[in-house]
Design a protein around this motif. Structure first.
Motif, PDB file in Angstrom:
ATOM      1  N   THR A  50       0.862  -1.175   0.000  1.00  0.00           N
ATOM      2  CA  THR A  50       0.000   0.000   0.000  1.00  0.00           C
ATOM      3  C   THR A  50       0.902   1.229   0.000  1.00  0.00           C
ATOM      4  O   THR A  50       1.767   1.366   0.866  1.00  0.00           O
ATOM      5  CB  THR A  50      -0.906   0.031   1.237  1.00  0.00           C
ATOM      6  N   LEU A  59     -15.790  -2.080   4.901  1.00  0.00           N
ATOM      7  CA  LEU A  59     -15.951  -0.971   3.967  1.00  0.00           C
ATOM      8  C   LEU A  59     -15.175  -1.231   2.688  1.00  0.00           C
ATOM      9  O   LEU A  59     -14.239  -2.033   2.676  1.00  0.00           O
ATOM     10  CB  LEU A  59     -15.459   0.350   4.590  1.00  0.00           C
ATOM     11  N   THR A  60     -15.570  -0.535   1.632  1.00  0.00           N
ATOM     12  CA  THR A  60     -14.780  -0.511   0.399  1.00  0.00           C
ATOM     13  C   THR A  60     -14.065   0.835   0.342  1.00  0.00           C
ATOM     14  O   THR A  60     -14.425   1.778   1.073  1.00  0.00           O
ATOM     15  CB  THR A  60     -15.678  -0.651  -0.839  1.00  0.00           C
ATOM     16  N   PRO A  61     -13.051   0.964  -0.513  1.00  0.00           N
ATOM     17  CA  PRO A  61     -12.391   2.279  -0.625  1.00  0.00           C
ATOM     18  C   PRO A  61     -13.378   3.404  -0.926  1.00  0.00           C
ATOM     19  O   PRO A  61     -13.262   4.505  -0.383  1.00  0.00           O
ATOM     20  CB  PRO A  61     -11.394   2.069  -1.773  1.00  0.00           C
ATOM     21  N   ARG A  62     -14.366   3.129  -1.784  1.00  0.00           N
ATOM     22  CA  ARG A  62     -15.316   4.183  -2.147  1.00  0.00           C
ATOM     23  C   ARG A  62     -16.233   4.549  -0.997  1.00  0.00           C
ATOM     24  O   ARG A  62     -16.475   5.734  -0.734  1.00  0.00           O
ATOM     25  CB  ARG A  62     -16.132   3.747  -3.360  1.00  0.00           C
ATOM     26  N   THR A  63     -16.772   3.541  -0.281  1.00  0.00           N
ATOM     27  CA  THR A  63     -17.682   3.863   0.819  1.00  0.00           C
ATOM     28  C   THR A  63     -16.947   4.569   1.961  1.00  0.00           C
ATOM     29  O   THR A  63     -17.506   5.438   2.629  1.00  0.00           O
ATOM     30  CB  THR A  63     -18.374   2.599   1.354  1.00  0.00           C
ATOM     31  N   ASP A  81      -4.156  -0.991   3.326  1.00  0.00           N
ATOM     32  CA  ASP A  81      -5.505  -0.432   3.168  1.00  0.00           C
ATOM     33  C   ASP A  81      -6.567  -1.513   2.979  1.00  0.00           C
ATOM     34  O   ASP A  81      -7.632  -1.471   3.592  1.00  0.00           O
ATOM     35  CB  ASP A  81      -5.538   0.525   1.969  1.00  0.00           C
ATOM     36  N   ALA A  82      -6.270  -2.485   2.119  1.00  0.00           N
ATOM     37  CA  ALA A  82      -7.269  -3.523   1.827  1.00  0.00           C
ATOM     38  C   ALA A  82      -7.616  -4.317   3.091  1.00  0.00           C
ATOM     39  O   ALA A  82      -8.789  -4.622   3.345  1.00  0.00           O
ATOM     40  CB  ALA A  82      -6.752  -4.451   0.735  1.00  0.00           C
ATOM     41  N   LEU A  87      -9.745  -2.012   5.518  1.00  0.00           N
ATOM     42  CA  LEU A  87     -11.120  -1.820   5.073  1.00  0.00           C
ATOM     43  C   LEU A  87     -11.930  -3.103   5.217  1.00  0.00           C
ATOM     44  O   LEU A  87     -13.107  -3.067   5.590  1.00  0.00           O
ATOM     45  CB  LEU A  87     -11.130  -1.324   3.625  1.00  0.00           C
ATOM     46  N   GLY A  88     -11.298  -4.220   4.928  1.00  0.00           N
ATOM     47  CA  GLY A  88     -11.985  -5.493   5.113  1.00  0.00           C
ATOM     48  C   GLY A  88     -12.362  -5.728   6.563  1.00  0.00           C
ATOM     49  O   GLY A  88     -13.438  -6.266   6.864  1.00  0.00           O
TER      50      GLY A  88
END
Length: 587
Positions: free
Chosen positions: A105, A425-429, A416-417, A420-421
């Motif tokens: 990342t 969440l997703t990157p966009r949300t 990041d992945a 968020l997991g």
């Protein structure tokens, strides 16, 4: 810039295959020329790609716009983007993943990542990872004094050996935690690149892959290359990849980050030199004349663009202090028919630029999480032209980093992945939620406690209170903001010279401060007067060359004689404006 008919020098760059360095004056149409070469790809076999690398978004955006009808040019095997993106995608990611099994990342800077600060006993400041240089594995941290903000530099300079060693040890330990999870900043990726490509096996394997994929690499603004950029371009040249470099060596103004004009000269000396772009499509004759005067090289600009017949002289505006400059700048520009919306104020330092423009002082960079969140929110809510896309992007990263930093301790060092997991969440949300959160309130319209309450309510409304500990958002002492970050509504748009590089303004006011009392070397005006090269002179050159129709040199009183002497010596049309009647008489 308006469309132009390509000159013979531009046409040679566009049409002639082979590695080359092409010098170009400011406003010379180089962006259109290199994008045209990218789309025409002379001599590049159909199966190979072309990479267009730039330090600015101008060439990247131009390429994407020009390729709107040919989207295939923006897909593999071609590449359009920054040098950092190229390093991350084609060198560090494949090798790092092969060696560790982890997808890295990448962060622009450690300053936008929470959990990257630490304290040392007896030292009244928080150390930041961005102040240190590291080996490729995060070890052997070395505190770099010039990376420390000026206001805190004296504290760092006076550290005891024990305190410095402790800081280096703590920085190494913290950096290794992040790197073990594949989280790294741009400086770390460049160290990794050099480490990987120093290994003969990696170098040979990656060189073969690169030369198979790319038939040509175009480097825009080559003068901005630092040592790691030069390392990369030399690697490409070593493997026979056609390398086209375009730039203006007199715009080399990044010595503070390790860029030297001598190293760039050695790099471009490896390839033939093409015909110089000397047609200036940006500026008026007087501005071209002052740019020629400020340039240490022998090149000369020829005004060819929309303003080639403008007769406005360069204005020297004496001031006793920059706090008196804003109204005078507006009066002078107004007397010549320009509005305050057309004015951009530039200076070497942010403080001088803000003061000259009539803006608020710089914010408190050392504030707590609530102050940092408020500063970032104010930047995102500022829709004026002075709030640049880069500043907004950094503000967005700061907000995301602060919210992550309010979560579980172990989450701070996750890629990041994975993070968020873990929170669903997703990157966009996540980004959409951050934007909704900071748009709930204008932070400096009330006390910090009111903004804090809005942030806590917003986090709860998003359903993020399950993983965010809002107790980490604390109001400053006295429930007052340390510094208001909202600029006065009548302040002029401003920027540092470095931040405005690659851009232009109808009216540009360049601040020339007094010579420091304890100056150990000549400043930009001193070098200009003596005819000597140097970075401080090049900063003035870059600032002045941003102007299209009117250049105002906002000059400290004691510097006026030297500035006017330089202008007279080099036959630059100018006038000294003590009051607006002087300007009206010449307008």
């Amino acid at each position: 810039m308006d469309e132009i008919d390509f000159s013979p020098a531009q046409r040679a760059l566009i049409d002639k295959p082979g590695s080359v360095f092409v010098p170009a004056c400011p406003g010379a149409g180089k962006t259109q020329s290199i994008v045209e070469r990218f789309t025409q790809r002379p001599g590049v076999p159909a199966r190979q790609g072309v990479a267009l690398l730039s330090f600015t978004n101008a060439a990247i955006n131009e390429a994407r716009q020009r390729c709107a009808q040919r989207p295939d040019l923006l897909t593999a095997p071609n590449y359009v983007g920054t040098i950092d993106g190229f390093i991350n995608r084609f060198i560090v990611t494949p090798l790092y993943k092969a060696l560790t099994g982890t997808v890295p990342t990448f962060k622009d800077s450690w300053h936008t990542v929470q959990g990257t600060t630490f304290g040392v006993a007896g030292v009244p400041l928080e150390f930041q990872l961005g102040w240190f240089a590291f080996d490729h594995d995060g070890g052997n941290a070395r505190l770099v004094s010039h990376q420390v903000p000026y206001a805190q530099r004296s504290i760092v300079t006076n550290l005891s050996d024990w305190q410095r060693n402790t800081a280096n040890t703590n920085a190494s330990r913290l950096a290794r935690r992040f790197l073990a999870n594949g989280v790294m900043d741009c400086a770390a990726t460049r160290v990794l690149m050099e480490h990987y490509l120093t290994d003969p096996t990696n170098r040979a394997r990656l060189g073969q892959l690169m030369s198979a994929r790319f038939g040509s690499v175009i480097v825009d603004e080559v003068q901005d290359c630092d040592s790691s950029d030069i390392f990369l371009i030399n690697f490409l040249l070593d493997f026979g990849i056609e390398t086209v470099m375009v730039g203006d060596l007199d715009q080399s103004i990044y010595g503070f980050r390790g860029s030297t004009i001598e190293a760039v000269q050695n790099l471009v000396g490896r390839v033939p030199e093409g015909s110089r772009f000397d047609g200036n499509y940006r500026s008026s004759p007087a501005i071209c004349a002052v740019v020629n005067s400020l340039r240490a090289d022998t090149g000369s600009d020829i005004p060819l663009g929309k303003w080639k017949d403008d007769q406005y002289p360069v204005v020297v505006l004496p001031v006793s202090g920059f706090d008196h400059a804003r109204s005078k700048i507006i009066e002078v520009a107004g007397s010549m028919g320009f509005t305050h919306e057309e004015i951009r104020v530039l200076a070497y330092g942010e403080k001088d630029a803000r003061e000259c423009a009539g803006a608020s002082p710089p914010g408190d960079k050392s504030g707590g999480k609530l102050v940092q969140l408020a500063q970032a929110a104010a930047t995102l809510q500022d829709l004026r032209a002075s709030a640049w896309a880069r500043a907004r992007a950094q503000a967005m990263q700061t907000i995301e980093g602060i919210l992550r930093g309010l979560g579980r301790d172990d989450d701070r060092v996750l890629a990041d992945a994975e993070f968020l997991g873990s929170v669903g969440l997703t990157p966009r949300t996540f980004r959409d939620g951050c934007l909704r959160l900071v748009s709930r309130a204008s932070p400096f319209d009330g006390p910090p406690s009111a903004f804090r309450a809005e942030m806590r309510n917003g986090i709860k409304a998003l359903g993020w209170d399950g993983w965010i500990n809002t107790g980490g958002l604390r109001s400053p002492n006295g429930d007052t903001w340390p510094v208001l970050m909202i600029d006065e509504p009548d302040a002029l748009d401003w920027s540092t010279v470095h931040g405005f590089k690659g851009l232009q303004a109808t009216v540009t006011a360049v601040a020339i401060p007094p010579l420091p009392r304890r100056a150990t070397s000549a400043d930009g005006v001193g070098l200009w007067s003596k005819g000597d090269p140097g970075e401080s002179r090049r900063v003035l050159y870059v600032g002045a060359s941003r102007a299209q129709r009117l250049l105002i040199l906002v000059t400290a009183d004691l510097q006026v004689p030297a500035v006017t002497s330089c202008l007279q010596r080099d036959a630059v049309p100018f006038m000294v404006v003590q009051n607006t009647r002087d300007a009206r008489a010449r307008a």
